[in-house]
Write a protein that holds these residues in place. Structure first.
Motif, PDB file in Angstrom:
ATOM      1  N   PRO A 302      31.682  37.364  35.434  1.00 30.22           N
ATOM      2  CA  PRO A 302      32.028  36.814  34.109  1.00 30.22           C
ATOM      3  C   PRO A 302      32.220  37.885  33.040  1.00 30.22           C
ATOM      4  CG  PRO A 302      29.698  36.458  34.627  1.00 30.22           C
ATOM      5  CD  PRO A 302      30.342  36.940  35.875  1.00 30.22           C
ATOM      6  N   ALA A 303      31.561  39.027  33.193  1.00 30.84           N
ATOM      7  CA  ALA A 303      31.662  40.068  32.167  1.00 30.84           C
ATOM      8  C   ALA A 303      33.059  40.661  32.076  1.00 30.84           C
ATOM      9  CB  ALA A 303      30.653  41.187  32.452  1.00 30.84           C
ATOM     10  N   MET A 304      33.845  40.563  33.138  1.00 34.40           N
ATOM     11  CA  MET A 304      35.145  41.226  33.158  1.00 34.40           C
ATOM     12  C   MET A 304      36.161  40.561  32.243  1.00 34.40           C
ATOM     13  SD  MET A 304      37.319  42.509  36.475  1.00 34.40           S
ATOM     14  CE  MET A 304      37.858  40.903  37.054  1.00 34.40           C
ATOM     15  N   PHE A 305      35.929  39.330  31.855  1.00 29.33           N
ATOM     16  CA  PHE A 305      36.959  38.572  31.152  1.00 29.33           C
ATOM     17  C   PHE A 305      36.765  38.612  29.634  1.00 29.33           C
ATOM     18  CE2 PHE A 305      36.922  37.242  35.482  1.00 29.33           C
ATOM     19  CZ  PHE A 305      38.263  37.208  35.797  1.00 29.33           C
ATOM     20  N   CYS A 306      36.869  39.824  29.123  1.00 29.09           N
ATOM     21  CA  CYS A 306      36.914  40.069  27.691  1.00 29.09           C
ATOM     22  C   CYS A 306      37.743  41.338  27.505  1.00 29.09           C
ATOM     23  CB  CYS A 306      35.515  40.226  27.086  1.00 29.09           C
ATOM     24  SG  CYS A 306      34.636  41.695  27.647  1.00 29.09           S
ATOM     25  N   GLU A 307      38.250  41.538  26.302  1.00 29.93           N
ATOM     26  CA  GLU A 307      39.153  42.665  26.074  1.00 29.93           C
ATOM     27  C   GLU A 307      38.499  44.000  26.428  1.00 29.93           C
ATOM     28  OE1 GLU A 307      41.475  44.960  22.422  1.00 29.93           O
ATOM     29  OE2 GLU A 307      40.848  42.866  22.161  1.00 29.93           O
ATOM     30  N   ARG A 308      37.250  44.178  26.054  1.00 34.66           N
ATOM     31  CA  ARG A 308      36.550  45.450  26.309  1.00 34.66           C
ATOM     32  C   ARG A 308      36.515  45.782  27.789  1.00 34.66           C
ATOM     33  NH1 ARG A 308      31.687  47.900  23.550  1.00 34.66           N
ATOM     34  NH2 ARG A 308      30.596  49.173  25.088  1.00 34.66           N
ATOM     35  N   GLN A 309      36.177  44.786  28.608  1.00 33.37           N
ATOM     36  CA  GLN A 309      36.028  45.048  30.040  1.00 33.37           C
ATOM     37  C   GLN A 309      37.373  45.083  30.767  1.00 33.37           C
ATOM     38  OE1 GLN A 309      33.448  46.182  31.459  1.00 33.37           O
ATOM     39  NE2 GLN A 309      32.145  45.917  29.655  1.00 33.37           N
ATOM     40  N   VAL A 310      38.364  44.346  30.287  1.00 33.15           N
ATOM     41  CA  VAL A 310      39.701  44.445  30.890  1.00 33.15           C
ATOM     42  C   VAL A 310      40.241  45.854  30.699  1.00 33.15           C
ATOM     43  CG1 VAL A 310      42.105  43.677  30.709  1.00 33.15           C
ATOM     44  CG2 VAL A 310      40.258  41.998  30.723  1.00 33.15           C
ATOM     45  N   ARG A 311      40.047  46.403  29.512  1.00 35.92           N
ATOM     46  CA  ARG A 311      40.500  47.774  29.255  1.00 35.92           C
ATOM     47  C   ARG A 311      39.742  48.774  30.120  1.00 35.92           C
ATOM     48  NH1 ARG A 311      41.132  48.988  22.884  1.00 35.92           N
ATOM     49  NH2 ARG A 311      41.879  50.941  23.809  1.00 35.92           N
ATOM     50  N   ALA A 312      38.427  48.562  30.245  1.00 33.32           N
ATOM     51  CA  ALA A 312      37.620  49.477  31.063  1.00 33.32           C
ATOM     52  C   ALA A 312      38.011  49.390  32.537  1.00 33.32           C
ATOM     53  CB  ALA A 312      36.137  49.163  30.878  1.00 33.32           C
ATOM     54  N   GLU A 313      38.218  48.160  33.023  1.00 30.97           N
ATOM     55  CA  GLU A 313      38.575  47.977  34.437  1.00 30.97           C
ATOM     56  C   GLU A 313      39.957  48.542  34.723  1.00 30.97           C
ATOM     57  OE1 GLU A 313      37.275  45.925  38.184  1.00 30.97           O
ATOM     58  OE2 GLU A 313      36.388  46.921  36.455  1.00 30.97           O
ATOM     59  N   PHE A 314      40.887  48.336  33.806  1.00 41.35           N
ATOM     60  CA  PHE A 314      42.232  48.878  33.983  1.00 41.35           C
ATOM     61  C   PHE A 314      42.182  50.401  34.066  1.00 41.35           C
ATOM     62  CE2 PHE A 314      46.340  50.440  32.520  1.00 41.35           C
ATOM     63  CZ  PHE A 314      47.220  49.647  33.242  1.00 41.35           C
TER      64      PHE A 314
END
Length: 502
Positions: A302-314
């Motif tokens: 669930p943590a991945m679905f926010c702007e901060r984590q999408v940018r980090a994962e990308f």
């Protein structure tokens, strides 16, 4: 201890560690675990004794106690060369060349077995005297190719053509006695031998359990061809190895900790960052290998679905900053794109494209020029975006009705009447995957496009068929990820844009 870690000119990271590692090797492992460094590397530090000039770090006691600047130099077989990958990023890719960025240039040829080195030393001496090349025994060639394949696979088990050429060229430069007398370049035969050797070597890696290789599964026992699950969109860390010292059980425990932290009223975002970084390889293995539905991914991560984590994962996957790269590339291209669109509306009937350009006559701000450049792209490329990009009255139709039949795309909400191709005031933009809103509350369309592209990479989705060329353009031309592999249609518009730049 606070560290400033220089991975490349465009990627300088800040890292805080509670306890100073007892040795340089231990520090290497800390950097691997926290920054996802892959392959061999050595460390240099700004030495106060020499007015902060860079010096190789050989003794951990030489490092300043409270804060220090480190520079990471990647090699093929350095002392810290145990190839592992955790999460974050390799040196950033200013030119979008993904794997090419961390491939050593020139490639450092490793030491071969003692008898081979002695033979090469003697043969190199003869070559220097009279230019005679070595007649290579079969066993010796096998030894050379095995050693090179091992070094190459530590960087990437799937080298590209330029990587093979790089290694073959470096080999004959270091050992000129290995040049091929009938070849103009002198190394073309080694290039082909390395390609065949790496193919065989990947079978060994798969049997040994290398995740990046094992993920290439067959469709079924009756299938003749492989189902290639490896990188298709320039991913650097597509299905990485687990970080050293962390078992699957350890990562599952960290995943559960992350799940609990997200549910808190005031979650610790720094702690979530660390947990997401540590569990990156497990997450990619699930997403790439199992191909779960988006609902299952959201339930487990669930943590991945926010702007901060999408940018980090990308950034973990591609090694460049998502939003910065997207907006900078768009701002650079938007004026020329709009000129190309304008010319197209004069020479052909493109009413949808003309309607988008007409919006700029009423309000020609930079933000609206960005939007026009993005929304006009599929119409210029002769694609149909209606199922991927939709406008809806925020207080009119229900969300379910607005998303009906929408598998992947953007839902752009506005307030009040809108008679134009796109609204003047955006109320809320949502990213939709498989009929589910995965991100929302974006107030501008360009950032939403970037987040949609980020989600596609994060959950390993194919580009939607109806707009595959538009997304390819965003990847290869706007963000410069694998620009040299563009399709003919994307290559064509890129050439037009270059002509407009003259």
């Amino acid at each position: 201890m606070l560290l400033r870690v220089v991975l490349s000119e465009m990627d300088i990271r800040r890292l805080s560690i509670e306890i100073t590692p007892p040795s340089v090797d231990a520090l290497c492992q800390v950097l691997r675990a926290n920054l996802g460094l892959r392959g061999g590397f050595i460390l240099q530090f700004e030495d106060p004794a020499f007015k902060d000039q860079l010096t190789n770090l050989t003794d951990i006691r030489d490092l300043p106690e409270e804060r220090a600047t480190l520079k990471v130099l990647f090699t093929a077989d350095a002392a810290c060369s145990d190839s592992t990958l955790d999460s974050a990023s390799l040196p950033s890719l200013s030119s979008g060349e993904s794997d090419s960025q961390h491939w050593p240039e020139p490639f450092p040829i490793p030491e071969f077995s003692h008898d081979v080195e002695l033979t090469l030393q003697e043969a190199n001496g003869r070559y220097a005297k009279d230019g005679s090349v070595l007649v290579i025994p079969k066993g010796m060639k096998t030894d050379i190719l095995d050693t090179l394949a091992d070094s190459m696979s530590k960087i990437s088990p799937y080298p590209e053509r330029q990587h093979y050429e790089n290694v073959a060229k470096a080999l004959v430069e270091k050992h000129p006695c290995l040049k091929e007398p009938g070849s103009g370049k002198g190394w073309y035969g080694w290039f082909h031998s390395l390609k065949f050797k790496l193919g065989n070597y990947r079978q060994k890696l798969s049997a040994a359990g290398c995740p990046e290789v094992r993920v290439n599964k067959r469709k079924g026992e009756e299938a003749k061809g492989p189902r290639m699950k490896r990188s298709k969109k320039g991913e650097v860390h597509y299905c990485p190895d687990p970080p050293e010292g962390l078992s699957d059980e350890d990562m599952e425990e960290k995943r559960m900790m992350m799940e609990v932290e997200v549910l808190k009223k005031d979650p610790d975002h720094q702690h979530i960052d660390e947990l997401m970084s540590a569990t990156f390889s497990k997450r990619r293995k699930e997403i790439v290998g199992d191909q779960p539905l988006i609902g299952d991914v959201m339930a487990r991560w669930p943590a991945m679905f926010c702007e901060r984590q999408v940018r980090a994962e990308f950034k973990r996957v591609v090694s460049i900053d998502l939003l910065e790269s997207f907006l900078d590339g768009l701002d650079d291209l938007a004026p020329r794109l709009l000129e190309v669109y304008e010319a197209a509306t004069k020479s052909a009937k493109k009413p949808a494209l003309k309607a988008i350009l007409d919006c700029l006559k009423k309000d020609d701000t930079n933000e609206r020029r960005r939007i026009a450049a993005l929304l006009g792209l599929p119409h210029y490329l002769r694609e149909e975006p209606s199922d991927i990009i939709r406008m809806c009255d925020a207080h009119g139709e229900t969300l379910a009705a607005a998303m009906e039949g929408m598998q992947l795309g953007l839902l752009i909400g506005y307030e009040g009447d809108n008679q134009d191709a796109f609204p003047r005031e955006v109320f809320n933009v949502a990213v939709v995957v498989e009929g589910t809103v995965v991100l929302h509350n974006f107030k501008d369309v360009p950032s939403s496009f970037a987040m949609l592209l980020g989600i596609i990479y994060c959950v390993n989705l194919e580009y939607p068929r109806a707009m595959k060329y538009s997304f390819e353009f965003l990847q290869r031309v706007v963000m410069k990820i694998k620009p040299d592999q563009a399709s003919a249609r994307v290559h064509g518009i890129r050439n037009k844009l270059l002509r407009y730049n003259l």
